[in-house]
Design a protein around this motif. Structure first.
Motif, PDB file in Angstrom:
ATOM      1  N   ALA B 115       0.810  -1.252   0.133  1.00 19.79           N
ATOM      2  CA  ALA B 115      -0.045  -0.225   0.164  1.00 19.79           C
ATOM      3  C   ALA B 115       0.763   1.323   0.108  1.00 19.79           C
ATOM      4  N   SER B 116       1.803   1.259   0.853  1.00 20.41           N
ATOM      5  CA  SER B 116       2.569   2.369   0.761  1.00 20.41           C
ATOM      6  C   SER B 116       3.631   2.491  -0.510  1.00 20.41           C
ATOM      7  N   VAL B 118       2.739   1.719  -3.477  1.00 22.56           N
ATOM      8  CA  VAL B 118       1.792   2.107  -4.429  1.00 22.56           C
ATOM      9  C   VAL B 118       0.984   3.560  -3.913  1.00 22.56           C
ATOM     10  N   ASP B 119       1.496   4.164  -2.847  1.00 26.05           N
ATOM     11  CA  ASP B 119       0.796   5.163  -2.558  1.00 26.05           C
ATOM     12  C   ASP B 119      -0.770   5.313  -2.432  1.00 26.05           C
ATOM     13  N   GLU B 120      -1.354   4.156  -1.894  1.00 25.52           N
ATOM     14  CA  GLU B 120      -2.999   4.007  -1.566  1.00 25.52           C
ATOM     15  C   GLU B 120      -2.927   3.462  -0.255  1.00 25.52           C
ATOM     16  N   PRO B 121      -4.196   3.772  -0.011  1.00 23.31           N
ATOM     17  CA  PRO B 121      -4.766   3.418   1.472  1.00 23.31           C
ATOM     18  C   PRO B 121      -4.975   1.898   1.199  1.00 23.31           C
ATOM     19  N   ARG B 124      -8.041   0.738  -0.419  1.00 20.94           N
ATOM     20  CA  ARG B 124      -8.037   0.873  -1.778  1.00 20.94           C
ATOM     21  C   ARG B 124      -7.257  -0.277  -2.575  1.00 20.94           C
ATOM     22  N   VAL B 125      -6.100  -0.660  -1.970  1.00 18.36           N
ATOM     23  CA  VAL B 125      -5.444  -1.781  -2.451  1.00 18.36           C
ATOM     24  C   VAL B 125      -6.461  -2.907  -2.639  1.00 18.36           C
ATOM     25  N   ILE B 128      -8.708  -2.631  -5.399  1.00 19.85           N
ATOM     26  CA  ILE B 128      -7.823  -2.944  -6.769  1.00 19.85           C
ATOM     27  C   ILE B 128      -7.719  -4.363  -7.102  1.00 19.85           C
ATOM     28  N   PHE B 153      -1.725  -2.112 -10.683  1.00 21.35           N
ATOM     29  CA  PHE B 153      -0.920  -1.161  -9.470  1.00 21.35           C
ATOM     30  C   PHE B 153      -0.314   0.004  -9.963  1.00 21.35           C
TER      31      PHE B 153
END
Lengths: 338, 241
Positions: B115-116, B118-121, B124-125, B128, B153
């Motif tokens: 998550a960190s 791909v810079d998403e919460p 959200r991961v 996806i 991603f």
């Protein structure tokens, strides 16, 4: 004691029931597995009058002691095998007639690692995709453990020569089969080009078999050829016998229990006959690789298979003649004393 | 037939004395993959006596044969004369498998790291991963692991520098732009984001492996209670459940 013939296992360690392998496995993502020394396994079944792919016992590294409930015909093969019946030594690589209740001990000598025991009529064991071969990854197989019994599909009348108390057949298998060479023949692998002249290092000096060997593969220490190209390799199917260098400091030789795909380049591939040799290597042994051509490897392999065919035909003919004889005299042949 | 062209190039190289590697070279990776898998299906379907098995991956088929029953040249000739455009072999029906996944925590120790990256919460991961079907491209070692496409991603996920010695059965892991379902405990360098409670390989069923290349996987999140309730349920196709 039931009427069903059984093979009682008095003592066994690292011992399984196997066959020539799960050939339907790789297409579905599973390893082929099966007897690591295919020649010894085929020879055992041929000498016992069985079909080539019949289930048989593979004993690795440790002695095996068995006792049949009925008269049976068996054959013990593999480089290290030294069978005794009630303490008396018998020749390996030959049919062996054993009476009900006799104790057969298969000693494993330092000459090799794996012995094979085929019993005429074979074993009644579960199959998966048509094969009984153990697959440790998916938890399938029949382990042979002390105190258990294996069901036999049929007994066999004794084939004992009354004068010598020995099995009466010899099919002329040369004694050289009990010798494990220390030279392994390889054919250049599909990715040999990625190593350039470095590949030659494979043939320059000996390699030592490490203690990390099993049915998945053997790790060998020695000089490791380095790739001259870099970059990830796409996962691809790898053949049994593939030689890879995944860690860069040891060679890995893939055996029949290998995962069917890998993302490492294949330097070279052991010939089919050398895979049988590799199955008999012990930790600490030194081996050398020798480069050969596919044509030479195939010729040598076919010679072996045709030899096995001749053994199988002789054995079947001999056993069939005997069972006809015993039927003619009501199953109670009296041998005339000469 | 639509869209299947004879590939630009088939390269056949020896793999010892009892196998060949057939590599298909083409610009369109989907077309290459389709060709590879149809060729393997043809060979596994008894298309050539003496062929033992064909293992298809992304751009290659490993063809193992018995030199006693055929020759490398005969196998190579058979493959070169195979015309994918006129091969009327039935396409394997692509089927869907629904796969419940417990994400994060001990079941997915790398989820937060991914998550960190791909810079998403985290939520959200998971979205996806679960928002589309993942095509099974091939089965790999060990033990018929399903290698699938996606999730998308937008950045490739690097593998662990030091592989884990043991990842549990049912692990769902990502690397590059792929997801893998691992049926058995095994070492792995992929990033483990979750775990399915389903039993994947079924040794009491002669098929053993519940999916084939070309099938599609739909992941959906479950909580720990649902995970516990589903533990040991055999993995099945959606229309067989």
């Amino acid at each position: 004691m039931s009427d069903r013939p059984e093979l009682y296992i008095e003592s066994a360690t690292a011992c399984v029931v196997t066959d020539l392998g799960r050939t339907a496995g790789p297409a579905r993502g599973l390893a082929v597995n099966g007897a690591l020394d295919q020649f010894a396994a085929r020879a055992a079944n041929a000498l016992a009058g069985n079909e080539p792919s019949d289930p048989l016992i593979e004993a690795t590294g440790f002695d095996l002691t068995i006792c049949p409930s009925h008269d049976v015909l068996m054959a013990v093969t593999g480089a290290p095998a030294m069978p005794t019946v009630d303490g008396r030594p018998h020749a390996p690589w030959a049919p062996l007639s054993v009476r009900a209740g006799q104790t057969v001990r298969i000693g494993i000598s330092e000459a090799g690692l794996r012995a094979y025991v085929a019993v005429h009529g074979s074993f009644d064991v579960p199959l998966l995709m048509g094969s009984c071969a153990p697959d440790s990854m998916i938890g399938f197989g029949t382990a042979v453990t002390s105190g258990t019994s294996l069901s036999l599909l049929r007994p066999h009348p004794p084939l004992i020569n009354p004068h010598f108390d020995a099995t009466i057949f010899h099919f002329g298998i040369p004694s050289s089969v009990a010798h494990v060479p220390t030279v392994l023949d390889v054919i250049d692998g599909p990715d040999a080009g990625e190593f350039g002249p470095e590949l030659g290092r494979l043939f320059d000096s000996p390699y030592t078999v490490t203690p990390r060997i099993n049915h998945v593969g053997l790790r060998l220490s020695g000089p490791v050829p380095q790739r001259s190209v870099t970059g990830e390799v796409l996962s691809r199917g790898v053949p049994v016998g593939a030689i890879e260098a995944p860690t860069g400091d040891e060679l890995l030789v893939l055996m029949r229990g290998r995962g069917i795909t890998a993302g490492y380049p294949v330097l070279a591939v052991l010939t089919s006959l050398s895979q049988d040799i590799a199955a008999q290597l012990r930790p600490g042994q030194q081996i050398r690789f020798r480069r050969t051509s596919r044509a030479a490897a195939t010729a040598a392999y076919l010679e072996r298979r045709r030899f096995l065919d001749r053994i199988a035909v002789r054995a079947r003919t001999a056993f069939a003649a005997l069972s006809n004889t015993s039927q003619l005299c009501g199953g109670h042949c009296k041998r005339s004393k000469q | 037939m639509t869209g299947i062209q004879i590939p630009a190039k088939i390269d056949i190289s020896p793999c010892g004395d009892a196998a060949l590697r057939v590599t298909v070279d083409g610009a369109d990776t989907d077309e290459v993959w389709t060709t590879v898998h149809r060729l393997a299906a043809r060979l596994n379907g008894g298309g050539l006596p003496g062929t033992v098995s064909a293992v298809p991956t992304y751009d290659a088929v490993l063809v193992e044969f018995d030199p006693y029953h055929t020759t490398a040249d005969a196998v190579a000739l058979h493959i070169r004369s195979w015309d994918s455009a006129t091969d009327a072999a039935e396409r394997v029906r692509s089927r869907v498998i629904d796969v419940p996944v417990l994400f994060g925590g001990a079941a997915g120790p790398d989820l937060e790291w991914v998550a960190s990256l791909v810079d998403e919460p985290v939520a959200r991961v998971i979205d996806i991963v679960c928002s589309r079907e993942h095509l099974i491209r091939c089965l790999g070692g060990p033990a018929a692991s399903a290698m699938t496409d996606g999730p998308d991603f937008r950045v490739p996920i690097p593998r662990l520098a030091i592989p884990r010695l043991r990842v549990p059965p049912g692990a769902i892991s990502v690397a590059g732009s792929q997801t893998v379902i691992g049926p058995v405990a095994a070492p792995s360098g992929w990033r483990q984001i979750g775990r399915t409670p389903l039993t994947i390989l079924q040794t009491e069923d002669d098929n053993v492996v519940p999916y084939r290349p070309g099938d599609r996987v739909r992941f959906f999140p479950v909580d720990e209670r649902a995970y516990a309730a589903l533990l040991g349920t055999p993995m099945r196709y959606r229309d067989d459940v």
